[in-house]
Structure formats: structure tokens, C-alpha cells
Design an enzyme around this catalytic site. Structure first.
Site, PDB file in Angstrom:
ATOM      1  N   GLY B 300      19.081 -14.223 -42.405  1.00 10.61           N
ATOM      2  CA  GLY B 300      20.491 -14.458 -42.111  1.00 10.61           C
ATOM      3  C   GLY B 300      20.730 -14.583 -40.616  1.00 10.61           C
ATOM      4  N   SER B 301      21.911 -14.154 -40.204  1.00 16.28           N
ATOM      5  CA  SER B 301      22.338 -14.429 -38.830  1.00 16.28           C
ATOM      6  C   SER B 301      21.464 -13.773 -37.765  1.00 16.28           C
ATOM      7  CB  SER B 301      23.776 -13.955 -38.642  1.00 16.28           C
ATOM      8  OG  SER B 301      24.587 -14.470 -39.661  1.00 16.28           O
TER       9      SER B 301
END
Lengths: 126, 593
Positions: B300-301
Site C-alpha cells: 500500500g501507501s
């Protein structure tokens, strides 16, 4: 003459045999003691190891935390409670604040005990 | 007359035999030279017979199996060997050996096997009678009856007085801390052979193989092995993760603390875990893998840190560059949205703090597909990472890697890596640009630099620290911004793929934080699998609320433990290189305003 020599030789023989026997016996005894002691050292070492393991088991962090939560009336350390040693203020000069207060109120003469000075005085020890 | 003559005839040969025997005896004892031939032959014959007897006995001894010797050999092969103690970095015991007694039997010396089985099973009820009977019926010289019996059981077996049943001291591995750091330490089998974790690593080093033929390791000669783990920090990590997992009703949790300058793993936990004292515990449940090392996930981020560092390092953007995030980014029939859509032109720091998918994807496109691949390869994200732990996992890399892949991988979708691998990369981004494989053994900075290589410039590294710091002051990492520590962090919430589609409500949240951001020492990470949003958090299940909070609590607990008291003022010039270039400015600006 020969007979005396023979007797001497026999006595010497018996004596040396007895000496050799005793030395041998002592050696065997010492050897046994050595083995026994080694054995005991091994045993003690194992016991120490066991105790170390047990100690480690008893002071494992999650058990200590559980006990502390249950037994101690304490809170987790807050960051604000941590102060560096250098940041601590220096010790103040000792002041008898009660004495000062009494003095400022003009009551000092009434309450003064014989040995108590106004500043830094301690009550007499009886 | 017939009778006497018969008698005389009878007497004649007997007398002659007697005379001959007497002559032979006489010859034996006579000293006459002419008789010595026979005597020498006789002596030679007797001597030959005596030597033949000795030789025969020797052959006999050579051919015979000496039972006690065989027993010793068999027992040496079977007895658990000694292993070195495992200690944490401060010397606390993680694993040690204790002596226990095991019951063995020599089937050949047992007279009545059925009776023996009956008596033994009466004392040791947990021994299977049928199986024991089979073992005693075997042709082996040595079989175990039961390993590691209690002193009381030993006494009772001893009082049975069975011939052919005896005791041998054995080493039993114990892990006094139970499940703490279990995934790193690993465990051993009944024969004290390491089968997982650092225990297996030790055996692979072959220094401590307990069953090198005919060679029994002297326990006193074994030096304890120190690991890089810190027991107290590991406890804090596990405690926080257990609490977090229960609070957010997550399926699983994991976390680690990495020393960014040496690559030492200070703590590593993966939940659900197991108790290495009972290895069967581990095999029961496949969810008990080490998620930091063996699980691979879309990060993810958190991966945006890598993408932005790549763009900065390649010189495609500076911290002052502006990226258009006004509209969703369309590629073919795919559209990339922002989770926290801003619909405006963002600066690079804003792309990071708003965690803009569009902005990151655009930056990755500026660099290009090939350079992106090369960068991730350099960061060690495309190959299997090998630490001392025998368990590892290959990252899941897309087979065909086009522009779309580069765009999604830039914000953390489409590339699955082990979390510890991602930590390695982020550690390199913040420690000045040196990539080093994490280690579970103590290592100093010089040794770490000897095996590391530079992946980004010092200036890029400083930019990343600046970005992480500003994300803590006015971005999504606020819950980890512990007062007194100059924390920087990055959240990551990855939607999990359910039936081939990204699910909105099943997420994997990660959080990475550095402290202190101006000169990082530790990189913290926490990860939750499918955490639930709590009503008091407005129902959000994103990383900031769960993983971020856990990391914040962790920093608060661990930093003082590691001898870093909270600072009363932050550095005046945390990012000197950026300041000289007139970039960046004060990361704490927004917080102070």
C-alpha cells in the site's frame, strides 16, 4: 651375619611393599575423589543452568508486567516523568521555613526550644 | 594253565604301556641329551597349543559384538546433543538447555517383554502399550521408552528393577520466555536438532550439529550465541500488537523494530504465534507463519516512499515540484483515484502527506518503466531477501510489467513483498542511502557498511526524512507523533484482493515510523490484517487509526528503554542539506502555526 642381612632384606622388602601398596591405594582414592568431584561439578553446573532457566522464566517480561498490573498500584511511565539527571535543580540551601514563619509572626520567643536555632535548626534528640 | 597264560598275555601289553609312559615321563624330567629331542617336540606342541588358543580367542573377540560398546554408540547417536544458549543483545536468556532423564531399553536384555511393557505402562500411562511392545520386539540394541521423564517417574521406573531398562541424561531445550520472539528463535525437535528460526540457522552453520558422527559436543565448550533482539523491546512490541489485535479485531498482526544504521532487528513479532516449548503448537495451524518474513503483501501507501525517493533521486522532481492531482488519472479503461482527493495541484511533500495515488503514479511515469524496475531491483524488492532465518519468501512480481503496473506499484498495488523486505528499503531511504540486509545477529555500523551498498544519495535520504517528519506533523502519521521524540512516519492501507477484486472493507494496514527523524536510529513497523474500524475513531479502519496508534505507543515505550529520553526541544537544523538548497523548510511549520 648373613642371617641379619637376610632379615634386613626381608623387612625392607615388606616395608617397601607396604609403602607401594599405600601409595597405590592413595592414588586410587584420589582418583575416585577426582571423578566424584568432577561428577559433582557437572551436577552443580546442570543445577545452575536449571536455576538460570527458571530465573529467566520467572522474570520474563510478560509475567512481570502481569504481576505489576495486579500487585502494584502504579501507572505506566509517562514520557513527562522522564527527566535527565542534569536537568534536576541543584539542592537548595537548607531553610527552616517554619522557624521563619514564626519569626515573621513574632512568635519565635514563645516557641523556641533551647537548642533550636531559627535557621536550619533541628529539634533536640532525646 | 590256559587261564594263567591268558592272564599273562593280558598283562603283557598293559605292562608295556606302563613302561612306555614311564619312559616318556622319565624323558621329560631326565636331563640326558639324547632324550631331549622328544622333550623339545612336546614343549613345542604345548606352546603351539597355547598360542593357538590365544589367537582363537582374539579372533573370537574380534568377531563378537561387544554389547556395552554398541549400546554406548547407539545411545550417543540417540541422545539429544547440547546446544549453545541463545541470548538477547543484553544477555537475557532466550533459549537454554536443561538436563533431563530419559528412559531407554535394550530389547535383547529384556527377558519377559510383555511383562516389561505392562509394568512400564503402569508407571508411564502416556506411553502407548502396543507401540512400546513393537519397539521392544525389534532387533535394535537400543530403543527409547520415553524421553524426558520427571524425577518421580524416574524413581518409579527404577524401583521396577527391570533388567535392560535404564536412564540416560539428555539435554532438553527450554525457552523461558514462551512465545516471545518465537518466530525469530524458532524451535528444535525431540533430538535437539533445530528445525526453524535461528535454531535451524545455528545447525546450518554446522558448528553445533549435535550428531556429528562419534563426536559428542561438550556442553561447557559451547559459547552462547547472542542475537540482535532486545527482549524488553520485543515484549513491548508483542504486548502492543496483542492489545491492538484484540482491540481492532484483526485477523493477524505483525511488527518489527529495525536499527537503520546497522540493519539489526531489535524486535520482531508475528501474531498469531506459538510456544516454542511445544513445537506441535506451530504445526497445528498454518496461520502461524512469520508474517514479517514469510508472508508477502501489497504494502500500500508505504511503498509511495520508495516511488517518491526514486523520482527525487533520478532528479525528475524536487521538493518544490508541483504535480497535477486535479483529476483522476485514466489509463486505458483503468482510473486511478485518490483516497483523500484534493482536486488540486500538489507539491511533492503534499503528494506524500495526502498520500496521493495520482501524484505518485505520475512521478513513477516520469521515471519510466525500466528505471522503475531497476530501482526496485536495486532496493532489493524484486528478489527473495535472505536473512539468517531459514524461512523466506519470494516477492510476487507481475510477469508482464507495463506502464499500468508501474503506476499501481508506485502506490503499492501489484507487487507483493515481505514486510521486512519493505522495511529494509525504507531503512535505506532514511539512513543516508545505504541498503543493508537486516540481520538477527549483533552487528556494528562499520560491519554493516562493509556489506551495504549505496542506493540513493544522502540528499534524497534527507528529503525522505523530511517528508516523513512533515507527515507526522501535518499528515496521516499524527497519532504516532509522540511528544518528546522527533518522529516521522508513513501510513499504508492496502485493500485486500477478495475474489479477484480489491475489497473496500478488507484491508491490510501498515505503518512505518522513524525516530528521531533528523538522525534516525530505529525504524518501527506495525501491520494489521483486516482490522475493524472502531466507533470512537469514526469507524475508520485505515492505517493511521490502528497501526499508526500502535507504533506511537511502541515508540513511547521502547525509546526510553533503549536509552533515548524524550527531548525537551527539537533540533534547530534537522535537515541541513535541504536548508542549504533552500528546499523543504521547516517540517514542523504547520504544527507550530
Amino acid at each position: 651375619m648373613w642371617r641379619i642381612l637376610h632379615v634386613c632384606a626381608i623387612v625392607a622388602l615388606i616395608a617397601s611393599a607396604a609403602y607401594v601398596y599405600s601409595v597405590k591405594y592413595q592414588t586410587i582414592y584420589a582418583d575416585e575423589q577426582l571423578v566424584k568431584t568432577r561428577h559433582q561439578i557437572d551436577k552443580e553446573r546442570d543445577a545452575i543452568n536449571l536455576l538460570r532457566a527458571e530465573y529467566a522464566h520467572l522474570v520474563r517480561p510478560d509475567r512481570l508486567q502481569e504481576l505489576a498490573d495486579k500487585q502494584l498500584d502504579m501507572q505506566p511511565l509517562a514520557l513527562a516523568q522522564i527527566v535527565k539527571a542534569d536537568d534536576l535543580p541543584d539542592r537548595q540551601p537548607k531553610v527552616d521555613s517554619i522557624g521563619r514563619k514564626l519569626e515573621s509572626l513574632g512568635l519565635i520567643a514563645e516557641s523556641a526550644s533551647p537548642s533550636a536555632g531559627v535557621v536550619g535548626g533541628t529539634p533536640p534528640v532525646r | 594253565m590256559a587261564a594263567p597264560s591268558l592272564e599273562a598275555a593280558e598283562v603283557g601289553p598293559a605292562k608295556r604301556r606302563w613302561a612306555r609312559a614311564r619312559a616318556a615321563l622319565g624323558a621329560l624330567f631326565s636331563s640326558r641329551l639324547d632324550k631331549s629331542g622328544g622333550r623339545i617336540r612336546l614343549i613345542a606342541f604345548v606352546m603351539f597349543a597355547a598360542y593357538a588358543a590365544v589367537a582363537g580367542k582374539l579372533v573370537d573377540l574380534g568377531l563378537a559384538h561387544d554389547p556395552p560398546q554398541m549400546l554406548k554408540l547407539d545411545a550417543d547417536q540417540a541422545v539429544s546433543g547440547a546446544r549453545p544458549d541463545l541470548l538477547d543483545r543484553n544477555g537475557a536468556i532466550l533459549a537454554t538447555d536443561v538436563k533431563t532423564m530419559s528412559v531407554f531399553a535394550e530389547p535383547r536384555r529384556i527377558i519377559d517383554k510383555d511383562e516389561a511393557v505392562e509394568l512400564i505402562t503402569a508407571v508411564l500411562p502416556d506411553v502407548d502399550a502396543k507401540e512400546l511392545r513393537e519397539r521392544l520386539g525389534s532387533k535394535k540394541g537400543f530403543v527409547w521408552v520415553k524421553r524426558q521423564v520427571t524425577p518421580k517417574e524416574q524413581q518409579e521406573i527404577f524401583h521396577l528393577g527391570l533388567p535392560g531398562v535404564g536412564f540416560l541424561p539428555e539435554n532438553k531445550r527450554v525457552y523461558p520466555n514462551g512465545p516471545l520472539a518465537a518466530h525469530v528463535i524458532g524451535f528444535v525437535d525431540k533430538d535437539n536438532v533445530g528445525i526453524a528460526g535461528m535454531e535451524k540457522y545455528l545447525d546450518q552453520q554446522s558448528l553445533t550439529d549435535p550428531h556429528v558422527a562419534g563426536f559428542v559436543v561438550d556442553p561447557a565448550a559451547l559459547k552462547p550465541v547472542r542475537l540482535s533482539l532486545d527482549l524488553d523491546a520485543t515484549h513491548a512490541l508483542r504486548d502492543e500488537l496483542v492489545a491492538g489485535m484484540a482491540r481492532f479485531k484483526a485477523k493477524a498482526a505483525a511488527g518489527a523494530i529495525l536499527e537503520v544504521n546497522t540493519g539489526e532487528v531489535i524486535a520482531l513479532e508475528s501474531l498469531p504465534d506459538f510456544d516454542p516449548n511445544d513445537p506441535a503448537d506451530f504445526n497445528k495451524d498454518p496461520t502461524r507463519i512469520n508474517r514479517m518474513n514469510v508472508g508477502v503483501y501489497e504494502m500500500g501507501s508505504t511503498f509511495k516512499a520508495l516511488s517518491i525517493a526514486m523520482a527525487l533521486d533520478a532528479g525528475k522532481v524536487t521538493l518544490n515540484s508541483r504535480i497535477d492531482a486535479r483529476e483522476s488519472l485514466r489509463y486505458g479503461h483503468f482510473t486511478i483515484h485518490d483516497f483523500h482527493a484534493t482536486h488540486r495541484v500538489l507539491t511533492v511533500p503534499e503528494v506524500f502527506t495526502h498520500s496521493s495515488n495520482i501524484g505518485t503514479a505520475r512521478m513513477a511515469l516520469m521515471v519510466g518503466v525500466e528505471a522503475h524496475q531497476a530501482f526496485l531491483k536495486k532496493m532489493g524488492e524484486l528478489d527473495r531477501m535472505r536473512t539468517e532465518l531459514p524461512e523466506s519468501a519470494e516477492p510476487l512480481v507481475p510477469k508482464r510489467w507495463g506502464e499500468l503496473n508501474t503506476m499501481t506499484i508506485a502506490f503499492g498495488q501489484g507487487l507483493n513483498v515481505a514486510p521486512l523486505q519493505a522495511m529494509m528499503a525504507v531503512a535505506a531511504l532514511v539512513n543516508g542511502g545505504e541498503l543493508m540486509t537486516p540481520t538477527f545477529l549483533p552487528r556494528d555500523e562499520a560491519a554493516a557498511l562493509a556489506v551495504s551498498h549505496r542506493v540513493v544519495s544522502a540528499q534524497t535520504s534527507e528529503s525522505m526524512r523530511y517528508l516523513m517528519r512533515s507527515n507526522a506533523t501535518h499528515g496521516s502519521a499524527g497519532l504516532a507523533n509522540v511528544p518528546g521524540y522527533y518522529v516521522g512516519g508513513k501510513t499504508g492501507t492496502a485493500d485486500k484482493i477478495v475474489n479477484g477484486h480489491y475489497s473496500q472493507d478488507k484491508v491490510l494496514t501498515t505503518f512505518m515510523a522513524i525516530a528521531p527523524a533528523d538522525k534516525p536510529k530505529y525504524l518501527y513497523m506495525a501491520m494489521y490484517d483486516e482490522p475493524q474500524g472502531l466507533p470512537e475513531d469514526g469507524g475508520y479502519h485505515t492505517a493511521a487509526w490502528n497501526a499508526g496508534r500502535t507504533v506511537g505507543r511502541l515508540i513511547e515505550r521502547v525509546e526510553p528503554l533503549e536509552g533515548a529520553p524524550p527531548a525537551d526541544h527539537f533540533p534547530d537544523q534537522p535537515f541541513p542539506l535541504l536548508a542549504r538548497l533552500g528546499l523543504g523548510g521547516d517540517a514542523d511549520r504547520m504544527g507550530k502555526e
